[in-house]
Design a protein around this motif. Structure first.
Motif, PDB file in Angstrom:
ATOM      1  N   PHE A   1      28.192  29.842 -17.267  1.00 26.75           N
ATOM      2  CA  PHE A   1      26.859  29.456 -17.727  1.00 26.75           C
ATOM      3  C   PHE A   1      26.381  28.150 -17.083  1.00 26.75           C
ATOM      4  O   PHE A   1      25.206  27.829 -17.160  1.00 26.75           O
ATOM      5  CB  PHE A   1      26.811  29.374 -19.255  1.00 26.75           C
ATOM      6  N   ASP A   2      27.280  27.428 -16.413  1.00 22.86           N
ATOM      7  CA  ASP A   2      26.916  26.203 -15.695  1.00 22.86           C
ATOM      8  C   ASP A   2      26.711  26.445 -14.205  1.00 22.86           C
ATOM      9  O   ASP A   2      26.625  25.499 -13.425  1.00 22.86           O
ATOM     10  CB  ASP A   2      28.000  25.135 -15.881  1.00 22.86           C
ATOM     11  N   ILE A   3      26.611  27.697 -13.789  1.00 24.38           N
ATOM     12  CA  ILE A   3      26.625  28.031 -12.364  1.00 24.38           C
ATOM     13  C   ILE A   3      25.446  27.426 -11.596  1.00 24.38           C
ATOM     14  O   ILE A   3      25.603  27.056 -10.432  1.00 24.38           O
ATOM     15  CB  ILE A   3      26.750  29.556 -12.151  1.00 24.38           C
ATOM     16  N   ALA A   4      24.279  27.300 -12.208  1.00 26.64           N
ATOM     17  CA  ALA A   4      23.138  26.711 -11.495  1.00 26.64           C
ATOM     18  C   ALA A   4      23.451  25.263 -11.107  1.00 26.64           C
ATOM     19  O   ALA A   4      23.166  24.839  -9.976  1.00 26.64           O
ATOM     20  CB  ALA A   4      21.868  26.778 -12.336  1.00 26.64           C
ATOM     21  N   LYS A   5      24.056  24.518 -12.008  1.00 19.95           N
ATOM     22  CA  LYS A   5      24.435  23.132 -11.720  1.00 19.95           C
ATOM     23  C   LYS A   5      25.462  23.088 -10.588  1.00 19.95           C
ATOM     24  O   LYS A   5      25.394  22.231  -9.707  1.00 19.95           O
ATOM     25  CB  LYS A   5      24.989  22.470 -12.979  1.00 19.95           C
ATOM     26  N   VAL A   6      26.396  24.033 -10.586  1.00 25.25           N
ATOM     27  CA  VAL A   6      27.432  24.080  -9.551  1.00 25.25           C
ATOM     28  C   VAL A   6      26.801  24.416  -8.198  1.00 25.25           C
ATOM     29  O   VAL A   6      27.159  23.830  -7.171  1.00 25.25           O
ATOM     30  CB  VAL A   6      28.527  25.093  -9.934  1.00 25.25           C
ATOM     31  N   VAL A   7      25.853  25.348  -8.187  1.00 27.77           N
ATOM     32  CA  VAL A   7      25.143  25.673  -6.947  1.00 27.77           C
ATOM     33  C   VAL A   7      24.464  24.416  -6.412  1.00 27.77           C
ATOM     34  O   VAL A   7      24.566  24.103  -5.213  1.00 27.77           O
ATOM     35  CB  VAL A   7      24.112  26.804  -7.173  1.00 27.77           C
ATOM     36  N   GLU A   8      23.794  23.686  -7.273  1.00 30.50           N
ATOM     37  CA  GLU A   8      23.104  22.463  -6.845  1.00 30.50           C
ATOM     38  C   GLU A   8      24.089  21.426  -6.296  1.00 30.50           C
ATOM     39  O   GLU A   8      23.806  20.758  -5.296  1.00 30.50           O
ATOM     40  CB  GLU A   8      22.288  21.881  -7.996  1.00 30.50           C
TER      41      GLU A   8
ATOM     42  N   ASP B   1      22.023  37.760 -16.886  1.00 34.38           N
ATOM     43  CA  ASP B   1      20.912  38.654 -16.538  1.00 34.38           C
ATOM     44  C   ASP B   1      19.555  37.947 -16.516  1.00 34.38           C
ATOM     45  O   ASP B   1      18.781  38.112 -15.576  1.00 34.38           O
ATOM     46  CB  ASP B   1      20.874  39.848 -17.496  1.00 34.38           C
ATOM     47  N   GLU B   2      19.267  37.144 -17.513  1.00 36.45           N
ATOM     48  CA  GLU B   2      17.954  36.494 -17.591  1.00 36.45           C
ATOM     49  C   GLU B   2      17.794  35.364 -16.567  1.00 36.45           C
ATOM     50  O   GLU B   2      16.671  34.905 -16.336  1.00 36.45           O
ATOM     51  CB  GLU B   2      17.713  35.959 -19.007  1.00 36.45           C
ATOM     52  N   SER B   3      18.873  34.949 -15.931  1.00 36.63           N
ATOM     53  CA  SER B   3      18.831  33.853 -14.959  1.00 36.63           C
ATOM     54  C   SER B   3      18.940  34.315 -13.514  1.00 36.63           C
ATOM     55  O   SER B   3      18.834  33.497 -12.599  1.00 36.63           O
ATOM     56  CB  SER B   3      19.984  32.883 -15.232  1.00 36.63           C
ATOM     57  N   LEU B   4      19.159  35.610 -13.284  1.00 37.77           N
ATOM     58  CA  LEU B   4      19.445  36.085 -11.935  1.00 37.77           C
ATOM     59  C   LEU B   4      18.318  35.798 -10.947  1.00 37.77           C
ATOM     60  O   LEU B   4      18.568  35.373  -9.810  1.00 37.77           O
ATOM     61  CB  LEU B   4      19.792  37.571 -11.950  1.00 37.77           C
ATOM     62  N   ASP B   5      17.067  36.015 -11.351  1.00 37.62           N
ATOM     63  CA  ASP B   5      15.946  35.748 -10.437  1.00 37.62           C
ATOM     64  C   ASP B   5      15.880  34.267 -10.085  1.00 37.62           C
ATOM     65  O   ASP B   5      15.682  33.902  -8.921  1.00 37.62           O
ATOM     66  CB  ASP B   5      14.616  36.208 -11.045  1.00 37.62           C
ATOM     67  N   GLY B   6      16.055  33.405 -11.059  1.00 35.22           N
ATOM     68  CA  GLY B   6      16.027  31.970 -10.809  1.00 35.22           C
ATOM     69  C   GLY B   6      17.183  31.525  -9.925  1.00 35.22           C
ATOM     70  O   GLY B   6      17.028  30.646  -9.069  1.00 35.22           O
ATOM     71  N   LEU B   7      18.352  32.139 -10.114  1.00 38.95           N
ATOM     72  CA  LEU B   7      19.500  31.804  -9.271  1.00 38.95           C
ATOM     73  C   LEU B   7      19.267  32.247  -7.829  1.00 38.95           C
ATOM     74  O   LEU B   7      19.672  31.559  -6.887  1.00 38.95           O
ATOM     75  CB  LEU B   7      20.775  32.429  -9.840  1.00 38.95           C
ATOM     76  N   ALA B   8      18.597  33.367  -7.642  1.00 39.64           N
ATOM     77  CA  ALA B   8      18.260  33.826  -6.290  1.00 39.64           C
ATOM     78  C   ALA B   8      17.301  32.847  -5.616  1.00 39.64           C
ATOM     79  O   ALA B   8      17.451  32.533  -4.434  1.00 39.64           O
ATOM     80  CB  ALA B   8      17.666  35.232  -6.339  1.00 39.64           C
TER      81      ALA B   8
END
Length: 181
Positions: A17-24, A46-53
């Motif tokens: 659930f912290d993956i966006a921060k890790v990507v950054e 699922d609800e974050s997949l578009d934002g992660l892309a």
């Protein structure tokens, strides 16, 4: 400076659930990040997949592409598999590649792509004899497995703290294997 491509692969464990921060953080370290998930992790996010892309600039993948489809990602310079669940570690070590993420990392061994894995398992799972054997198999194949002191230390079942997952240690290990040019 040339662009380095990191495949960041994650299983369905609470630190995902912290993956966006890790990507950054990986991007700040100079990586072009391509995010791959196990099917369960994709369902969790699922609800974050578009934002992660949008964040990565690449489609988030959890399934194999169809024959003849072009690859949507650039070639990997390094791979980070974290959090890696009990199932992911064992499937990878056994070469069971029905999941996209496991198939890519299994092939990555043969392609000699520098790879770091950091499990996320509880102390009950690690008592199963397959786990230690799988960790030893992956290490023997050249994978840097951050398990134990300096990496992930298992917690008692139900007592994990996802915020304490040592993401920075994993990113530092990848940066050590493939330093900035």
């Amino acid at each position: 400076m040339s662009t380095r491509t990191l495949y960041l692969f994650s299983s369905a464990a609470p630190p995902v659930f912290d993956i966006a921060k890790v990507v950054e953080e990986a991007q700040a370290d100079g990586w072009d990040v391509c995010l791959g998930l196990t099917p369960a992790a994709a369902r969790w996010l699922d609800e974050s997949l578009d934002g992660l892309a949008v964040l990565t600039g690449h489609p988030v993948r959890w399934e194999y592409k169809l024959p003849g489809e072009p690859d949507a990602w650039p070639r990997a310079d390094a791979i980070l598999v974290a959090p890696a669940t009990f199932n992911t570690i064992n499937q990878w070590a056994l070469g069971i590649t029905d999941k996209f993420v496991v198939g890519v990392v299994a092939e990555g061994i043969g392609k000699r792509i520098p790879t770091v894995a950091m499990p996320c398992v509880n102390a009950a799972y690690v008592q199963h004899p397959a786990f230690e054997q799988s960790v030893a198999t992956l290490r023997g194949a050249g994978v840097t497995v951050l398990y134990g002191e300096g990496g992930f230390v298992p917690n008692q079942p139900g007592q994990g703290n996802p915020a304490a997952y040592p993401w920075r240690a994993a990113l530092d290990a990848v940066n050590t294997l493939w330093p900035r040019q």
